[in-house]
Design a protein around this motif. Structure first.
Motif, PDB file in Angstrom:
ATOM      1  N   SER A  88       0.843  -1.198   0.000  1.00  0.00           N
ATOM      2  CA  SER A  88       0.000   0.000   0.000  1.00  0.00           C
ATOM      3  C   SER A  88       0.884   1.255   0.000  1.00  0.00           C
ATOM      4  N   HIS A  89       2.100   1.115   0.546  1.00  0.00           N
ATOM      5  CA  HIS A  89       3.026   2.254   0.445  1.00  0.00           C
ATOM      6  C   HIS A  89       3.396   2.531  -1.013  1.00  0.00           C
ATOM      7  N   PHE A  90       3.581   1.440  -1.769  1.00  0.00           N
ATOM      8  CA  PHE A  90       3.905   1.638  -3.187  1.00  0.00           C
ATOM      9  C   PHE A  90       2.838   2.503  -3.850  1.00  0.00           C
ATOM     10  N   ARG A  91       1.607   2.177  -3.559  1.00  0.00           N
ATOM     11  CA  ARG A  91       0.516   2.957  -4.163  1.00  0.00           C
ATOM     12  C   ARG A  91       0.643   4.428  -3.819  1.00  0.00           C
ATOM     13  N   GLU A  92       0.996   4.678  -2.570  1.00  0.00           N
ATOM     14  CA  GLU A  92       1.159   6.079  -2.163  1.00  0.00           C
ATOM     15  C   GLU A  92       2.284   6.752  -2.937  1.00  0.00           C
ATOM     16  N   LEU A  93       3.398   6.013  -3.060  1.00  0.00           N
ATOM     17  CA  LEU A  93       4.533   6.583  -3.795  1.00  0.00           C
ATOM     18  C   LEU A  93       4.126   6.873  -5.242  1.00  0.00           C
ATOM     19  N   HIS A  99       1.263   8.206 -14.816  1.00  0.00           N
ATOM     20  CA  HIS A  99       0.710   6.894 -15.130  1.00  0.00           C
ATOM     21  C   HIS A  99       0.451   6.812 -16.623  1.00  0.00           C
ATOM     22  N   GLU A 100       0.536   5.609 -17.134  1.00  0.00           N
ATOM     23  CA  GLU A 100       0.272   5.427 -18.558  1.00  0.00           C
ATOM     24  C   GLU A 100      -1.237   5.451 -18.810  1.00  0.00           C
ATOM     25  N   ASN A 101      -1.628   6.022 -19.956  1.00  0.00           N
ATOM     26  CA  ASN A 101      -3.042   6.004 -20.332  1.00  0.00           C
ATOM     27  C   ASN A 101      -3.492   4.597 -20.697  1.00  0.00           C
ATOM     28  N   THR A 171     -17.405   9.533 -19.881  1.00  0.00           N
ATOM     29  CA  THR A 171     -16.495   8.378 -19.913  1.00  0.00           C
ATOM     30  C   THR A 171     -15.049   8.839 -20.080  1.00  0.00           C
ATOM     31  N   ILE A 172     -14.830   9.898 -20.871  1.00  0.00           N
ATOM     32  CA  ILE A 172     -13.455  10.384 -21.025  1.00  0.00           C
ATOM     33  C   ILE A 172     -12.918  10.881 -19.687  1.00  0.00           C
ATOM     34  N   ARG A 173     -13.707  11.704 -19.025  1.00  0.00           N
ATOM     35  CA  ARG A 173     -13.250  12.238 -17.743  1.00  0.00           C
ATOM     36  C   ARG A 173     -13.053  11.134 -16.710  1.00  0.00           C
ATOM     37  N   GLU A 174     -13.944  10.133 -16.755  1.00  0.00           N
ATOM     38  CA  GLU A 174     -13.814   9.062 -15.764  1.00  0.00           C
ATOM     39  C   GLU A 174     -12.558   8.233 -16.011  1.00  0.00           C
ATOM     40  N   HIS A 175     -12.194   8.087 -17.276  1.00  0.00           N
ATOM     41  CA  HIS A 175     -10.943   7.385 -17.541  1.00  0.00           C
ATOM     42  C   HIS A 175      -9.756   8.190 -17.029  1.00  0.00           C
ATOM     43  N   ILE A 176      -9.838   9.499 -17.146  1.00  0.00           N
ATOM     44  CA  ILE A 176      -8.752  10.329 -16.605  1.00  0.00           C
ATOM     45  C   ILE A 176      -8.703  10.192 -15.082  1.00  0.00           C
ATOM     46  N   ASN A 180      -5.679   8.481 -12.653  1.00  0.00           N
ATOM     47  CA  ASN A 180      -5.139   9.184 -11.500  1.00  0.00           C
ATOM     48  C   ASN A 180      -5.531   8.558 -10.171  1.00  0.00           C
ATOM     49  N   GLY A 181      -5.895   7.277 -10.235  1.00  0.00           N
ATOM     50  CA  GLY A 181      -6.022   6.528  -8.992  1.00  0.00           C
ATOM     51  C   GLY A 181      -7.402   6.491  -8.360  1.00  0.00           C
ATOM     52  N   SER A 182      -8.438   7.004  -9.026  1.00  0.00           N
ATOM     53  CA  SER A 182      -9.770   6.889  -8.435  1.00  0.00           C
ATOM     54  C   SER A 182     -10.196   5.427  -8.423  1.00  0.00           C
TER      55      SER A 182
END
Ligand SMILES: CC(C)(COP(=O)(O)OP(=O)(O)OC[C@H]1O[C@@H](n2cnc3c(N)ncnc32)[C@H](O)[C@@H]1OP(=O)(O)O)[C@@H](O)C(=O)NCCC(=O)NCCS
Ligand SMILES: CC(C)(COP(=O)(O)OP(=O)(O)OC[C@H]1O[C@@H](n2cnc3c(N)ncnc32)[C@H](O)[C@@H]1OP(=O)(O)O)[C@@H](O)C(=O)NCCC(=O)NCCS
Lengths: 330, 330
Positions: A88-93, A99-101, A171-176, A180-182
């Motif tokens: 879970s620390h990795f995720r934080e880092l 991130h790749e699209n 859908t475009i915004r949700e993919h963005i 970004n980790g949502s």
């Protein structure tokens, strides 16, 4: 007063000096950008390596676990727990690394980088997304109410085009957001894809007996849905605001328990309306199925929409139940 | 061999050490990101200030120019030239600074940063865009050829939906290109907007006399247009490749004159096909206008499309002529 020409030249000479300064700053900036990129790559490859070794050690732990007992088992348990924490620390880092699209964004936007590299930016982006939904739900609500009074296929078509555009943009915004980790569930995105298709099918449904038979129900559903989306806005933006305050730990008014109780209150208020919407969808499917068997029905759209509404009902119902279950268990 | 549990623990301990290293790198990275942001802001505010002062001095120069002569006039002329050069330097400096999204991208994507901060990235993005157009033109071409043999309104509708999606996606990508400094003319983007609407209107054109009367011409136009777009791909990607080689000044095979002569050869080849396309658009407008006056025409789509094709013809013709004129003058 001095000669105006000389004055111009003097002023420009002064600006010139400042420009030299700017050039230095710019050079330093370019250097820093390169440095950031280099260290970014280093960081990412380190994390990849850690993940890889973690997997290997995880395998060893499982193997060791199967033929060991007593003290060893306890030691392995502690190790596993440590490893989970580390992950879970990795995720934080990674939160502040690009991130790749995914495939969808690659197709629509190309390989442009849409990573938001700070918590603040992420929060703002999410807020922006909620506000966008809010404004568009408002517009859709007002438009749908107008449709009660004005009955022209062209104006309906413009409305349906708006729906297609709206859901497509979502859908475009949700993919963005996802990049970004949502942790937004895959179904809600799929839901908006299907809604895009749904809008498209309504759009090409030609004027005629079946269209006019279903039109009032369609308008009613659009009104209901946008009302529910407005309610949803209050829940989501409230929850976003509170989660942020929790994350910052600056605002001491909000505790984890406080958030939980607020969330449950919000959910209990929202849920009946959501379920009402799902039942409305089921009812749409039922009515459309009936229409599709009517002797004067020649349009494929009727049956297709019946199936889509059934799928929406099922997917929404199942996902919402799963979300609630998860929240109760957590 | 050692105890497997002990071995796991030892391996993890080793990984732990590496993790500490990673944490240090990550900390340094976060620090550097903040530094970059700070210096980025500084750079941008310096440029803004320079631009502001430039405008002021520019005004003074104009005022001084109106009541001065001889030597003064010459000095002011040199100053003006220097200032123009300086302005183009600003553009260069800004190439690697982030740019704000325009209204359209703000609505579709929200305020996510889509700036490409290096020449390399920009080039790749542009190449990606051209490739995207190429593949989609191929798909559209094949689909359109199939439409010759299969005549079903649903399959037509799927094709028209594809067009809507394609042109819509193009406009998004073109706005991203524009944010990143492409000098693509506003009309081409507008053109793709109008094409999106055009696809949408074809989509909602109900099956019937007028639709079937125009269908063969629509299919023919789609085939022709995708062929032209494939030709355009060779011109645009060739020109992109050469401009890049010119920009890098590494590849000495290509000179400015070499590029110019290649460009003119490409343009002379391409232009007749483009103009052919524009005339096809005018012809579409003419035929549709005729259809719209036919007694069995009850659809608004016919007249609307006639107007749209006329607008496309005019816009394309005027813009292309302007581009050619500009190139001849340059
Ligand atoms: C059931 C519901 C209220 C739960 O919301 P929640 O408490 O935020 O759910 P989760 O904890 O699973 O949320 C996880 C993430 O997904 C997001 N999310 C959840 N539902 C979402 C939705 N419908 N659309 C977009 N994002 C959503 C959350 O904001 C959160 O984002 P984060 O990771 O960036 O913080 C919500 O999913 C919802 O409103 N669903 C109904 C949508 C619907 O059916 N609309 C049609 C009505 S007929
Ligand atoms: C006339 C034409 C060949 C000139 O191309 P060109 O030499 O690249 O033109 P310019 O020098 O004005 O190009 C300026 C920029 O706009 C881009 N551009 C030009 N036309 C474009 C178009 N139609 N679509 C997308 N980008 C275009 C160029 O790639 C260049 O980008 P850059 O600044 O990133 O390097 C080109 O505009 C064209 O193909 N237009 C026809 C499009 C059309 O009408 N299609 C329908 C056919 S019926």
């Amino acid at each position: 007063m001095a000669n105006p020409t000389a004055q111009c030249i003097a002023e420009y000479a002064e600006l010139d000096k400042e420009y030299e300064q700017l050039q230095d700053i710019h050079k330093e900036y370019s250097k820093k950008v390169d440095e950031v990129r280099a260290i970014q790559r280093k960081c990412m490859s380190h994390i990849a390596h850690q993940r890889y070794r973690m997997r290997q050690i995880g395998d060893s732990v499982r193997r060791a676990n199967s033929h060991s007992d007593g003290e060893d088992k306890d030691a392995l348990k502690i190790l596993s727990k440590n490893m989970d924490e580390r992950k879970s620390h990795f995720r934080e880092l990674e939160e502040v690394l690009p991130h790749e699209n995914g495939v969808y964004l690659k197709i629509i936007l190309g390989s442009v980088n849409v990573s938001l590299l700070s918590k603040q930016d992420k929060y703002q982006y999410k807020e922006d997304y909620e506000r966008f939904k809010f404004y568009l739900s408002m517009i859709i609500l007002i438009y749908a109410l107008l449709l009660y009074f004005i009955n022209m296929r062209v104006i309906d078509a413009a409305f349906q085009f708006l729906l297609v555009w709206y859901y497509c943009t979502l859908t475009i915004r949700e993919h963005i957001l996802k990049v970004n980790g949502s942790r937004i569930k895959g179904w809600w995105i799929t839901h908006h894809f299907i809604s895009t298709a749904c809008g498209g099918i309504f759009l090409v449904w030609p004027d005629g007996y079946t269209y006019n038979a279903f039109r009032p129900q369609f308008v009613g559903f659009a009104v209901y849905l946008s009302l529910v989306q407005l309610l949803q806005y209050y829940y989501q933006s409230g929850s976003l605001y509170r989660l942020r305050a929790l994350g910052e730990r600056r605002n001491m008014d909000i505790t984890v328990e406080g958030f939980q109780s607020w969330m449950w209150k919000g959910l209990t208020f929202l849920l009946p309306f959501l379920v009402g919407g799902y039942i409305f969808q089921l009812y749409n499917a039922y009515v459309l199925y009936g229409l599709s068997r009517h002797e004067s029905c020649i349009e494929w759209q009727v049956y297709a929409l019946a199936v889509i509404f059934l799928v929406l009902f099922l997917g929404n119902m199942i996902t919402t139940i799963a979300v609630i279950r998860q929240k109760i268990l957590a």
